[in-house]
Design a protein around this motif. Sequence first.
Motif, PDB file in Angstrom:
ATOM      1  N   THR A 196       0.839  -1.198   0.000  1.00  0.00           N
ATOM      2  CA  THR A 196       0.000   0.000   0.000  1.00  0.00           C
ATOM      3  C   THR A 196       0.879   1.254   0.000  1.00  0.00           C
ATOM      4  O   THR A 196       0.674   2.187   0.782  1.00  0.00           O
ATOM      5  CB  THR A 196      -0.959   0.002   1.211  1.00  0.00           C
ATOM      6  OG1 THR A 196      -0.214  -0.267   2.410  1.00  0.00           O
ATOM      7  CG2 THR A 196      -2.031  -1.067   1.045  1.00  0.00           C
ATOM      8  N   TYR A 197       1.872   1.235  -0.910  1.00  0.00           N
ATOM      9  CA  TYR A 197       2.787   2.361  -1.051  1.00  0.00           C
ATOM     10  C   TYR A 197       2.719   2.850  -2.501  1.00  0.00           C
ATOM     11  O   TYR A 197       2.979   2.088  -3.437  1.00  0.00           O
ATOM     12  CB  TYR A 197       4.209   1.947  -0.665  1.00  0.00           C
ATOM     13  CG  TYR A 197       4.299   1.520   0.779  1.00  0.00           C
ATOM     14  CD1 TYR A 197       4.399   2.467   1.792  1.00  0.00           C
ATOM     15  CD2 TYR A 197       4.213   0.168   1.131  1.00  0.00           C
ATOM     16  CE1 TYR A 197       4.446   2.073   3.130  1.00  0.00           C
ATOM     17  CE2 TYR A 197       4.260  -0.230   2.453  1.00  0.00           C
ATOM     18  CZ  TYR A 197       4.374   0.741   3.455  1.00  0.00           C
ATOM     19  OH  TYR A 197       4.410   0.343   4.778  1.00  0.00           O
ATOM     20  N   LYS A 198       2.384   4.121  -2.674  1.00  0.00           N
ATOM     21  CA  LYS A 198       2.106   4.650  -4.004  1.00  0.00           C
ATOM     22  C   LYS A 198       3.285   4.518  -4.947  1.00  0.00           C
ATOM     23  O   LYS A 198       3.134   4.109  -6.101  1.00  0.00           O
ATOM     24  CB  LYS A 198       1.668   6.125  -3.903  1.00  0.00           C
ATOM     25  CG  LYS A 198       0.291   6.309  -3.308  1.00  0.00           C
ATOM     26  CD  LYS A 198      -0.121   7.779  -3.317  1.00  0.00           C
ATOM     27  CE  LYS A 198      -1.515   7.950  -2.748  1.00  0.00           C
ATOM     28  NZ  LYS A 198      -1.951   9.369  -2.756  1.00  0.00           N
ATOM     29  N   ASP A 199       4.480   4.890  -4.470  1.00  0.00           N
ATOM     30  CA  ASP A 199       5.625   4.846  -5.372  1.00  0.00           C
ATOM     31  C   ASP A 199       5.937   3.421  -5.819  1.00  0.00           C
ATOM     32  O   ASP A 199       6.303   3.185  -6.977  1.00  0.00           O
ATOM     33  CB  ASP A 199       6.854   5.495  -4.717  1.00  0.00           C
ATOM     34  CG  ASP A 199       7.295   4.790  -3.449  1.00  0.00           C
ATOM     35  OD1 ASP A 199       6.418   4.302  -2.700  1.00  0.00           O
ATOM     36  OD2 ASP A 199       8.519   4.728  -3.193  1.00  0.00           O
ATOM     37  N   ARG A 201       3.708   0.927  -6.023  1.00  0.00           N
ATOM     38  CA  ARG A 201       2.630   0.520  -6.933  1.00  0.00           C
ATOM     39  C   ARG A 201       2.854   1.083  -8.343  1.00  0.00           C
ATOM     40  O   ARG A 201       2.646   0.391  -9.335  1.00  0.00           O
ATOM     41  CB  ARG A 201       1.286   1.002  -6.391  1.00  0.00           C
ATOM     42  CG  ARG A 201       0.743   0.149  -5.252  1.00  0.00           C
ATOM     43  CD  ARG A 201      -0.051  -1.008  -5.796  1.00  0.00           C
ATOM     44  NE  ARG A 201      -0.236  -2.052  -4.798  1.00  0.00           N
ATOM     45  CZ  ARG A 201      -0.792  -3.219  -5.055  1.00  0.00           C
ATOM     46  NH1 ARG A 201      -1.202  -3.504  -6.271  1.00  0.00           N
ATOM     47  NH2 ARG A 201      -0.908  -4.124  -4.119  1.00  0.00           N
ATOM     48  N   GLU A 232      -8.416   3.004  -3.859  1.00  0.00           N
ATOM     49  CA  GLU A 232      -7.400   4.014  -4.169  1.00  0.00           C
ATOM     50  C   GLU A 232      -6.265   3.425  -4.996  1.00  0.00           C
ATOM     51  O   GLU A 232      -5.843   4.014  -6.002  1.00  0.00           O
ATOM     52  CB  GLU A 232      -6.845   4.596  -2.864  1.00  0.00           C
ATOM     53  CG  GLU A 232      -5.709   5.594  -3.066  1.00  0.00           C
ATOM     54  CD  GLU A 232      -5.083   6.058  -1.766  1.00  0.00           C
ATOM     55  OE1 GLU A 232      -3.970   6.625  -1.824  1.00  0.00           O
ATOM     56  OE2 GLU A 232      -5.688   5.841  -0.683  1.00  0.00           O
ATOM     57  N   PHE A 233      -5.771   2.254  -4.587  1.00  0.00           N
ATOM     58  CA  PHE A 233      -4.625   1.682  -5.289  1.00  0.00           C
ATOM     59  C   PHE A 233      -5.024   1.015  -6.602  1.00  0.00           C
ATOM     60  O   PHE A 233      -4.219   0.958  -7.534  1.00  0.00           O
ATOM     61  CB  PHE A 233      -3.863   0.733  -4.368  1.00  0.00           C
ATOM     62  CG  PHE A 233      -3.058   1.477  -3.334  1.00  0.00           C
ATOM     63  CD1 PHE A 233      -1.897   2.141  -3.698  1.00  0.00           C
ATOM     64  CD2 PHE A 233      -3.483   1.555  -2.018  1.00  0.00           C
ATOM     65  CE1 PHE A 233      -1.163   2.861  -2.768  1.00  0.00           C
ATOM     66  CE2 PHE A 233      -2.766   2.267  -1.085  1.00  0.00           C
ATOM     67  CZ  PHE A 233      -1.597   2.928  -1.451  1.00  0.00           C
ATOM     68  N   LEU A 236      -5.066   3.962  -8.875  1.00  0.00           N
ATOM     69  CA  LEU A 236      -3.684   4.362  -9.166  1.00  0.00           C
ATOM     70  C   LEU A 236      -3.056   3.415 -10.183  1.00  0.00           C
ATOM     71  O   LEU A 236      -2.433   3.855 -11.162  1.00  0.00           O
ATOM     72  CB  LEU A 236      -2.871   4.373  -7.872  1.00  0.00           C
ATOM     73  CG  LEU A 236      -1.387   4.720  -8.012  1.00  0.00           C
ATOM     74  CD1 LEU A 236      -1.210   6.179  -8.382  1.00  0.00           C
ATOM     75  CD2 LEU A 236      -0.640   4.402  -6.714  1.00  0.00           C
ATOM     76  N   ASN A 237      -3.192   2.108  -9.952  1.00  0.00           N
ATOM     77  CA  ASN A 237      -2.557   1.142 -10.859  1.00  0.00           C
ATOM     78  C   ASN A 237      -3.069   1.257 -12.286  1.00  0.00           C
ATOM     79  O   ASN A 237      -2.275   1.228 -13.236  1.00  0.00           O
ATOM     80  CB  ASN A 237      -2.784  -0.284 -10.354  1.00  0.00           C
ATOM     81  CG  ASN A 237      -1.853  -0.662  -9.209  1.00  0.00           C
ATOM     82  OD1 ASN A 237      -2.202  -1.452  -8.341  1.00  0.00           O
ATOM     83  ND2 ASN A 237      -0.655  -0.105  -9.193  1.00  0.00           N
TER      84      ASN A 237
END
Length: 375
Positions: A196-199, A201, A232-233, A236-237
């Motif tokens: 669950t880390y944006k960078d 992902r 959210e993820f 993002l993906n």
Amino acid sequence: MYTLKKTAYSTKARLGELQTDHGKIETPIFMPVGTLGTVKGVSQQALTEQIKAQIILGNTYHLYLRPGCEIIKKAGGLHQFMKWDKPILTDSGGYQIFSLSDIRELDEEGAHFQSHIDGSYHTFTPENVVEIQRILGSDIMMLLDECPPYPSSYDYAKNSMELTHRWAKRGRKAFLETEPHYGHKQAQFGIVQGGTYKDLRIESSKFMADQDFEGIAIGGLSVGEPTELMYEFTDLNTDYLPEDKARYLMGVGTPANLLEGVARGVDMFDCVMPTRNARNGTIFTRHGRVNIRNAQWKDHHDFLDPEFPSDLCSKYTMAYIHHLIRNNEIFGLVLASVHNLTFYLWLMDEVRDRIANDTFADWYPGMVEQLEQKI
């Protein structure tokens, strides 16, 4: 393999088509889970004629252990073994290895684990997982990956993702250097990780996009994180995944989860929820969830939803279904399982119609609210 036909306005919902040698798959789609070569409580005839499943999922870990690759190979592959002539997707066993964390070890070679059946020792590598799925003969095979638990530290998630990336390169090489066993083409999907880390992902999405897989799955979600984080993820993906490749959100979920995933650009879903919850007495309907085990239905002699095309809704009363489920009658479990899967596939059919007619964006928020109601 994948053709994008249309993108909905105001959302990222997509209308598409996957072509396989066992038939085409219209997306967005839900895949019933047939862990051991059978969707629990449901015949192949019902899957085709009532539920109208376009593709089902088999489990590499479980089929490898039982009945084993030798038997399935002698049968001519999983399609012949279970007499299913439509597409099959097989997972890599990565999630099962994740769930066996107390009896497995990971290293650069692969995953070393004990069978949950007899305690025997086995190893999955990126290469032999490809060969196992060659023997199964699935139309779509998944890479071996590590699914990190939630929560995980940043360092753990990063190291896990990088291991998955190294395994992905080896698995892709093994796929490209080997041939199918049964005369039909197979495709291979990559799997995005990163916790669950944006960078992470974003990095993993870009990496998998660069490997030229036939499709890409979003993994490592629906493993205990809050629902809003999953959304959210996912969102993002899909921002970083190729538009011309199918996107598969693994292990998801409730009917509302499916609609929210579609709105965020997902094409494919699978989950044991329709059949597992059916066996526990939860019935999914257009108006919300029903716990048919509750005493309020004991003397309720009306139909659940007379206009919905399933026997559970329009042929048998709620009192009768309540009686069957409360007494663990097999017929009740079958009726509930067939109904829930019929509902999931109906919902995906409705989604595709809404995207085609440009009404999805206006329709789905209200439908999500409706589906989350408890009746």
